[in-house]
Design a protein around this motif. Structure first.
Motif, short mmCIF file in Angstrom:
data_model
loop_
_atom_site.label_atom_id
_atom_site.label_comp_id
_atom_site.label_asym_id
_atom_site.label_seq_id
_atom_site.Cartn_x
_atom_site.Cartn_y
_atom_site.Cartn_z
N PHE A 78 91.51 134.18 54.53
CA PHE A 78 91.45 134.82 55.85
C PHE A 78 92.50 134.10 56.70
N HIS A 79 93.73 134.62 56.65
CA HIS A 79 94.87 133.89 57.21
C HIS A 79 94.97 134.00 58.73
N ARG A 80 94.38 135.02 59.31
CA ARG A 80 94.48 135.24 60.76
C ARG A 80 93.10 135.63 61.28
N VAL A 81 92.50 134.73 62.06
CA VAL A 81 91.16 134.97 62.59
C VAL A 81 91.16 134.62 64.07
N ASP A 100 100.83 127.89 48.49
CA ASP A 100 101.48 127.76 49.79
C ASP A 100 101.24 129.05 50.58
N THR A 101 100.43 128.97 51.63
CA THR A 101 100.09 130.17 52.40
C THR A 101 100.88 130.26 53.71
N ALA A 102 102.00 129.55 53.80
CA ALA A 102 102.80 129.57 55.02
C ALA A 102 103.26 130.99 55.37
N ARG A 103 103.43 131.84 54.37
CA ARG A 103 103.90 133.21 54.62
C ARG A 103 102.76 134.23 54.58
N ALA A 104 101.52 133.74 54.52
CA ALA A 104 100.37 134.66 54.48
C ALA A 104 100.41 135.59 55.68
N GLY A 105 100.20 136.87 55.40
CA GLY A 105 100.28 137.89 56.43
C GLY A 105 101.58 138.68 56.37
N MET A 106 102.54 138.20 55.56
CA MET A 106 103.83 138.88 55.46
C MET A 106 103.95 139.71 54.18
N GLY A 107 102.97 139.58 53.30
CA GLY A 107 103.08 140.24 52.00
C GLY A 107 102.09 141.37 51.81
N GLY A 108 102.16 141.93 50.60
CA GLY A 108 101.26 143.02 50.22
C GLY A 108 101.05 142.97 48.72
N SER A 109 100.87 144.12 48.13
CA SER A 109 100.70 144.21 46.68
C SER A 109 102.00 144.74 46.07
N VAL A 184 95.25 130.25 60.76
CA VAL A 184 94.17 129.33 60.41
C VAL A 184 94.69 128.21 59.51
N VAL A 185 94.36 126.97 59.86
CA VAL A 185 94.66 125.81 59.02
C VAL A 185 93.48 125.60 58.09
N GLU A 186 93.74 125.42 56.79
CA GLU A 186 92.69 125.29 55.78
C GLU A 186 91.67 126.42 55.92
N PRO A 187 92.14 127.65 55.73
CA PRO A 187 91.29 128.82 55.98
C PRO A 187 90.21 129.04 54.93
N ASP A 188 89.17 129.77 55.35
CA ASP A 188 88.19 130.28 54.40
C ASP A 188 88.87 131.34 53.54
N HIS A 189 88.22 131.69 52.43
CA HIS A 189 88.83 132.69 51.55
C HIS A 189 87.77 133.56 50.87
N MET A 190 88.26 134.66 50.30
CA MET A 190 87.39 135.55 49.52
C MET A 190 87.32 134.99 48.11
N LEU A 191 86.24 134.33 47.81
CA LEU A 191 86.09 133.69 46.50
C LEU A 191 86.09 134.73 45.40
N LYS A 192 85.32 135.80 45.60
CA LYS A 192 85.21 136.89 44.61
C LYS A 192 84.95 138.19 45.36
N VAL A 193 85.65 139.24 44.95
CA VAL A 193 85.47 140.56 45.55
C VAL A 193 85.13 141.55 44.44
N THR A 194 83.99 142.22 44.57
CA THR A 194 83.57 143.20 43.59
C THR A 194 83.32 144.54 44.27
N VAL A 195 83.23 145.58 43.47
CA VAL A 195 83.02 146.94 43.98
C VAL A 195 81.68 147.45 43.50
N GLN A 196 80.89 147.97 44.44
CA GLN A 196 79.66 148.68 44.09
C GLN A 196 79.90 150.15 44.35
N GLU A 197 79.87 150.94 43.29
CA GLU A 197 80.14 152.39 43.42
C GLU A 197 78.91 153.10 43.97
#
Length: 197
Positions: A78-81, A100-109, A184-197
């Motif tokens: 969670f790079h921007r909170v 290195d998350t210095a550029r977090a928020g500038m990328g995509g897939s 955010v410095v030392e940000p929280d993160h999504m440890l695991k993301v799953t989908v429930q259909e």
């Protein structure tokens, strides 16, 4: 007059409701994104569940589901909170925990950007929207969850869903520096993301 003996019970009921989600918000047909949140040290903080609106933003929902099923969101920070506004995540290119998350928020897939799917859903507490650049048709993988009403975003960003569980976990995500646009410095993160259909 309120019976003082009832106050602890009312507070417990309110806390339980907040842990589930938001008053008046129900889980729709889905699919749902189930996000396990962890801090920078990897300690679990709980889970949040997002109900995705296939009927309102089918292309964006398909993208979120595809990335989640591929494991692309696992470990993304969670790079921007911004307290009182929103929590942003989903940069699968530059936002991986432990890198290195210095550029977090500038990328995509690696997939192409998406055309906007603006709809009639207003940005309120727990609303999930797709992040983008100045170009309305530039959403890719990043998304944000509103911590407070943000109607000024209506019609400007694509709404893709709503938080239905884990409001307390969302509120506890580490906040960023307002002077640094919520970085955010030392940000929280999504440890695991799953989908429930």
């Amino acid at each position: 007059m309120l019976n003082k003996a009832l106050i602890p019970a009312l507070l417990l009921a309110a806390a339980a409701a907040q842990a589930e989600g938001l008053p008046g918000v129900t889980d729709g047909p889905g699919p749902n994104l189930v996000i396990e949140v962890a801090d920078a040290a990897g300690t679990a903080k709980g889970k949040i569940v997002l109900d995705l609106y296939t009927d309102k933003a089918p292309k964006h929902v398909e993208r979120l589901v595809t990335l989640a099923k591929a494991g692309s969101y696992d470990g993304v920070v969670f790079h921007r909170v911004i307290d009182g506004f929103m929590a942003q995540t989903g940069d699968v290119e530059f936002g991986k925990h432990g890198a290195d998350t210095a550029r977090a928020g500038m990328g995509g897939s690696t997939m192409p950007d998406l055309p906007a799917e603006f709809n009639d859903v207003s940005f309120q507490r727990g609303t999930v929207g797709m992040a983008r650049s100045q170009d309305p048709n530039s959403a890719n993988s990043q998304f944000f969850i509103d911590l407070a009403p943000a109607e000024f975003l209506d019609g400007q960003y694509t709404v893709v869903g709503q938080l239905v569980e884990g409001w307390d976990v969302l509120n506890a995500i580490k906040k960023g520096d307002p002077a640094a646009n919520g970085s955010v410095v030392e940000p929280d993160h999504m440890l695991k993301v799953t989908v429930q259909e």
